[in-house]
Enzyme design. Sequence first.
Site, PDB file in Angstrom:
ATOM      1  N   SER A 168       7.643  11.163 -33.300  1.00  0.00           N
ATOM      2  CA  SER A 168       7.674  11.690 -31.361  1.00  0.00           C
ATOM      3  C   SER A 168       7.516  12.775 -30.979  1.00  0.00           C
ATOM      4  O   SER A 168       6.459  13.427 -31.771  1.00  0.00           O
ATOM      5  CB  SER A 168       8.668  11.675 -30.828  1.00  0.00           C
ATOM      6  OG  SER A 168       9.365  11.771 -29.511  1.00  0.00           O
TER       7      SER A 168
ATOM      8  N   ASP B 180       5.875   8.582 -24.921  1.00  0.00           N
ATOM      9  CA  ASP B 180       7.070   8.289 -24.680  1.00  0.00           C
ATOM     10  C   ASP B 180       7.780   9.267 -23.311  1.00  0.00           C
ATOM     11  O   ASP B 180       8.435   9.006 -22.559  1.00  0.00           O
ATOM     12  CB  ASP B 180       7.885   7.837 -25.308  1.00  0.00           C
ATOM     13  CG  ASP B 180       8.841   9.034 -25.709  1.00  0.00           C
ATOM     14  OD1 ASP B 180       8.639  10.151 -25.589  1.00  0.00           O
ATOM     15  OD2 ASP B 180      10.240   8.243 -26.785  1.00  0.00           O
TER      16      ASP B 180
END
Length: 453
Positions: A104, A245
């Site tokens: 991430s 995301d």
Amino acid sequence: MSRLFGTDGVRGLANGLLTAELAMQLAQAAAVVLGHDRNTNGSRPRAVVARDPRASGEFIAAAVEAGLSSSGIDVYDAGVLPTPAAAYLVADLDADFGVMISASHNPAPDNGIKFFARGGQKLPDDVEDAIEAQMTNEPVRPVGVDVGRIQRFSDAEDRYIVHLLRTLPHRLEGIKVVLDCAHGAASGCSPQVFKDAGADVVVIGADPDGHNINDGVGSTHLGPLKEAVVKHGAHLGIAHDGDADRCLAVDHEGNEVDGDQIMAILAVALKASGKLKDDVLVATVMSNLGLKIALREAGISIRETAVGDRYVLESMREGGYNLGGEQSGHVIFADYATTGDGVLTGLQLAAQIALTGRPLKQLATVMTKLPQVLINVRGVDRTRVHSSEALAASVAVAEAELGDTGRVLLRPSGTEPVVRVMVEAGDELTAQDIAERLAQVVRTELALELVTD
């Protein structure tokens, strides 16, 4: 022995904690728990595997795919794609499960492995525990025609892009947007889908080389995006993180629009169109009090959860709600996605500008952010936060002082000897003063050394 799975899969230094051997073991265990044990139709289980563009993702993906196929799982290799794309493709392909290899927003040397169950759903703790327990057992080792096959999922990105375009309430003709892809997983699909939606697109941070992900760009470094939006005269800027995301935004003047403001804009829009389920938004306790005040005035209530998008998702599923998220930019549209999707969020936000004809700066005035001060008090006994009578008394005094104009939140870290003191108030000075006073009480009453950030 500590739990291997953290709050978002297994994450750590690639080739340090996260070795090829560990990746293969995890895959072999997941093949049993998510594949063979749950597959009841007699066919060979199938899994989707995707990754972000970190260099280490290449060997980790190879190890994961080897572990899966050697355990009798057919693998669909989707290549470099955002985390929400992997989740969507699991559902779209009706695969048994999926694997996303990404760390991430972490720096490039880190990496991670997370799993999605059938339908693209995140795993609950008990299923992660089952995978971890299975790692101590002998792997399933089929032979001959029963070994799994690995094939390229050649139309994976196209399927995801078509899905995103179908969610749009309005085309984006006339909208100029700057996209910062953090040299990450969205570098290909985010610019493409915005162009396909009709937007005039300027792209930065979309040249991944395996080592530059999140490096000075993306949602954790908004400076380059702010400069680019002003320089190019864009209507807005969208910043992704490494696995896309999440989404943060910048208005035409270069002002940041955070996850709370994005959720406020979209919640009000969905309510106006009659599409906000039960007129409820799900958000964490860290969302700004200004969000709750603004939505209350709009006839929308908030369901609060613990910090973490997994808790937001759990609450949304339990109540059947269709919009939730975090201040950090994880926004979940349950009508279209099973996890936070930064590309989807950016599209929906841009569509509101096109639909209303109002600039993002004006749309963001739907809520007024209260000044928020956060102090991390380190080296303290975090386990006594909720049992200290003196601390509770000090919090009560602070809350009485703030009344309805602010709030206090003390939150122990889940992994470190740290207590986070957060205070919101009508003005910055009041918030800072009360936060510092409470931090001093934490320091004294929890009786360990304080270091603040």
